[in-house]
Design an enzyme around this catalytic site. Structure first.
Site, short mmCIF file in Angstrom:
data_model
loop_
_atom_site.label_atom_id
_atom_site.label_comp_id
_atom_site.label_asym_id
_atom_site.label_seq_id
_atom_site.Cartn_x
_atom_site.Cartn_y
_atom_site.Cartn_z
N ASP A 173 0.74 5.16 0.16
CA ASP A 173 -0.04 6.36 0.45
C ASP A 173 0.56 7.56 -0.28
OD1 ASP A 173 -2.12 5.48 2.04
OD2 ASP A 173 -1.04 5.77 3.91
N ASP B 51 -11.09 7.68 3.93
CA ASP B 51 -10.86 6.57 4.85
C ASP B 51 -12.19 6.26 5.52
OD1 ASP B 51 -8.16 6.52 4.25
OD2 ASP B 51 -7.57 7.68 5.99
N GLU C 219 -4.71 7.42 -2.60
CA GLU C 219 -4.71 8.87 -2.65
C GLU C 219 -6.15 9.37 -2.56
OE1 GLU C 219 -5.61 10.44 -6.39
OE2 GLU C 219 -6.63 8.73 -5.55
N TRP C 220 -7.00 8.50 -2.03
CA TRP C 220 -8.38 8.82 -1.64
C TRP C 220 -9.26 9.29 -2.81
CZ3 TRP C 220 -3.98 10.85 0.53
CH2 TRP C 220 -3.49 10.12 1.61
N GLY C 221 -8.90 8.89 -4.02
CA GLY C 221 -9.70 9.24 -5.19
C GLY C 221 -9.53 10.66 -5.66
N LYS D 53 0.86 -1.18 0.00
CA LYS D 53 0.00 0.00 0.00
C LYS D 53 0.90 1.23 0.00
CE LYS D 53 -3.51 2.46 2.62
NZ LYS D 53 -4.27 2.51 3.85
#
Length: 165
Positions: free
Chosen positions: A4, A59, A37-39, A2
């Site tokens: 980030d 998240d 990257e949270w979309g 993963k």
């Protein structure tokens, strides 16, 4: 792995993830690359040849509202999921204590319908028998791991929600 996008020092996300993809590929070892990257940079539009899965939104919180929020962020992206590249609505919260057993079963089923990664976000050493029964449900896992890899549509999820209540 993963990866980030925290503290990215303004490096373009697509460039950053392609660089990591190339470095992992150069090892000659098969390594799953998860883009987180949270979309924000719409990875579903460009990451299918870079990583294997990507976060589609925020998240997740261990609450039914959190499940519904991440479900809503991911469902419209069904067309971008398929074998080897997956929309990731974030961790399964099963057993963390913020929802009922029925809500945990629902999250597991909804993630499976979306062909999402089934990554447990709780400590299995302390999992209750109910939580273990949810995450080991072979029938639901089979839906998630269907060889066609097609994510369920909004209408399929709405139909499932209507019949499971």
């Amino acid at each position: 792995m993963k990866y980030d996008n925290c503290n990215n020092q303004s490096v373009d996300a697509e460039h950053r993830y392609r660089t990591m993809h190339d470095a992992l590929k150069a090892t000659g070892r098969p390594i799953l690359l998860s883009l987180c990257e949270w979309g924000q940079n719409k990875p579903w539009q460009w990451a299918a040849d870079v990583g294997h899965m990507w976060h589609t939104g925020s998240d997740i919180a261990d609450s039914w509202a959190g499940v519904l929020e991440n479900l809503g962020q991911t469902l419209p992206l069904a067309q971008f999921a398929g074998p080897g590249h997956w929309n990731d609505p974030d961790l399964l919260q099963i057993g963390n204590g913020g929802m009922t057993d029925a809500q945990y079963r629902s999250q597991f089923s909804l993630w499976s319908i979306m062909a999402a990664p089934l990554i447990i976000g709780s400590d299995l050493r302390y999992a209750s028998p109910e939580a273990l029964a949810v995450i080991t449900n072979a029938d639901v896992i089979a839906v998630d791991q269907d060889p066609l890899g097609q994510a369920g549509s909004r209408s399929e999820v709405e139909r499932w929600l209507a019949t499971s209540s």
